[in-house]
Design an enzyme around this catalytic site. Structure first.
Site, PDB file in Angstrom:
ATOM      1  CE1 TYR A  53       1.123  -0.289   4.392  1.00 17.28           C
ATOM      2  CE2 TYR A  53       0.138   1.893   4.338  1.00 17.28           C
ATOM      3  CZ  TYR A  53       0.925   0.960   4.959  1.00 17.28           C
ATOM      4  OH  TYR A  53       1.535   1.277   6.149  1.00 17.28           O
ATOM      5  CE  LYS A  84       3.181   3.248   3.105  1.00 17.64           C
ATOM      6  NZ  LYS A  84       3.335   3.405   4.556  1.00 17.64           N
ATOM      7  CD  GLU A  92      10.249   1.857  10.271  1.00 17.21           C
ATOM      8  OE1 GLU A  92      10.058   2.828   9.532  1.00 17.21           O
ATOM      9  OE2 GLU A  92       9.938   0.700   9.963  1.00 17.21           O
ATOM     10  CG  LEU A 110       8.366   2.324   4.625  1.00 19.99           C
ATOM     11  CD1 LEU A 110       7.938   1.025   3.955  1.00 19.99           C
ATOM     12  CD2 LEU A 110       7.151   3.170   4.924  1.00 19.99           C
TER      13      LEU A 110
END
Ligand code: PDD
Length: 285
Positions: free
Chosen positions: A32, A149, A182, A206
């Protein structure tokens, strides 16, 4: 009314239906994107599309769509939903097959779904109006291909929820070496003695588009040094500033980690400089 797109049709989102045998639903087998759009203007369309295409290639899904088809889809959704402040969500799953089997089906058409949701107005570079964040911390429990993702977001959801249950709005994640990866839905940066530092891209995080744009803007400006290198848990604890970045938040100042203030517990001056540059340049990407 919220007009969505599903497999060739624009329709009210309540009428958009997919099969329960869709592999996105059964396996989280898809990717996505979320592309921000302010008053009809997209931010980072091309880098978002590039990341999405890389994700599709990594998991062996082919849509055959051109760049123009994706752009046209985004612009039609903006047109049909009113050009406010929108997150344009694009999702491609491997599609619905007649049975549940792990192997990729030989013949299956990908499911292409898109819709818009409202996001806050573009952040302004103003300390008195900026939304501040407090965060939790956790050992990163997600899989080894966080660079894709993927719609399989259970690890991210559990990490985010931990933050919520502890009264925070995000969770910073660390690998087994106590290095920052992250956050559950954002990339992370620290500032120390005026230098902006963020962990390097690899399979543990990501490749955020806001991260990419921010680094590019800072390097082009040249007044603030940016380093991409491993960041330890101790460095985060001793940082002057900590930021989390994502498409809808841009550069979000973190003022406390596990209830301990970051620096002096106030929004920092480097954040102000960075968000000022970002605000001036966001539509150039
Ligand atoms: N989240 N890291 C993770 C795990 C993310 O889910 C996101 C984005 C980011 C930031 O990426 P970008 O700058 O390209 O938005 C980093 C999106 C917005 C989401 O899942 O809704």
């Amino acid at each position: 009314m919220n007009i969505a797109y599903l497999n060739g049709q624009y329709l009210p989102i309540e009428q958009a239906k997919i099969s329960p045998l869709d592999r996105g639903f059964l396996f989280g087998d898809g990717v996505y994107e979320v592309v921000p759009s302010y008053e009809g203007k997209l931010v980072g369309f091309l880098p978002h599309l590039q990341r999405m295409n890389e994700g599709l290639e990594a998991i062996g899904i082919s849509t055959g769509w051109s760049e123009n088809q994706w752009l046209d889809l985004c612009l039609k959704l903006i047109q049909q939903n009113g050009a406010g402040n929108l997150g344009i969500y694009l999702q491609i799953s491997r599609g619905a097959y007649e049975s549940r089997a792990h192997r990729f089906p030989d013949k299956v058409n990908p499911t292409i779904f898109a819709f818009c949701f409202e996001i806050p107005p573009a952040p302004v570079a103003d300390k008195s109006h900026a939304k501040t964040y407090t965060v939790s911390t956790a050992r990163d429990i997600r899989w080894d291909r966080r660079d894709i993702k993927s719609t399989s977001l259970l690890g991210n959801v559990l990490h985010y929820q931990q933050g919520v249950e502890q009264g925070n709005q995000e969770t910073l994640l660390y690998n087994e070496h106590n290095e920052l990866t992250e956050a559950s839905s954002c990339n992370a940066f620290i500032v120390k003695n005026g230098t902006v530092i963020t962990p390097p891209l690899d399979h543990q995080k990501l490749p955020g588009i806001t991260r990419q744009i921010l680094i590019d803007i800072l390097r082009n400006d040249g007044n603030i040094v940016v380093e991409e290198r491993a960041v330890t848990m101790n460095e985060v604890a001793e940082a002057d500033e900590v930021w989390i970045t994502s498409s809808s938040r841009e550069i979000a100042p973190v003022i406390a980690i596990d209830s301990v203030p970051v620096g002096d517990g106030q929004i920092g001056d480097v954040w102000l400089a960075a968000q000022t540059l970002f605000s001036a340049n966001r539509f150039n990407y």
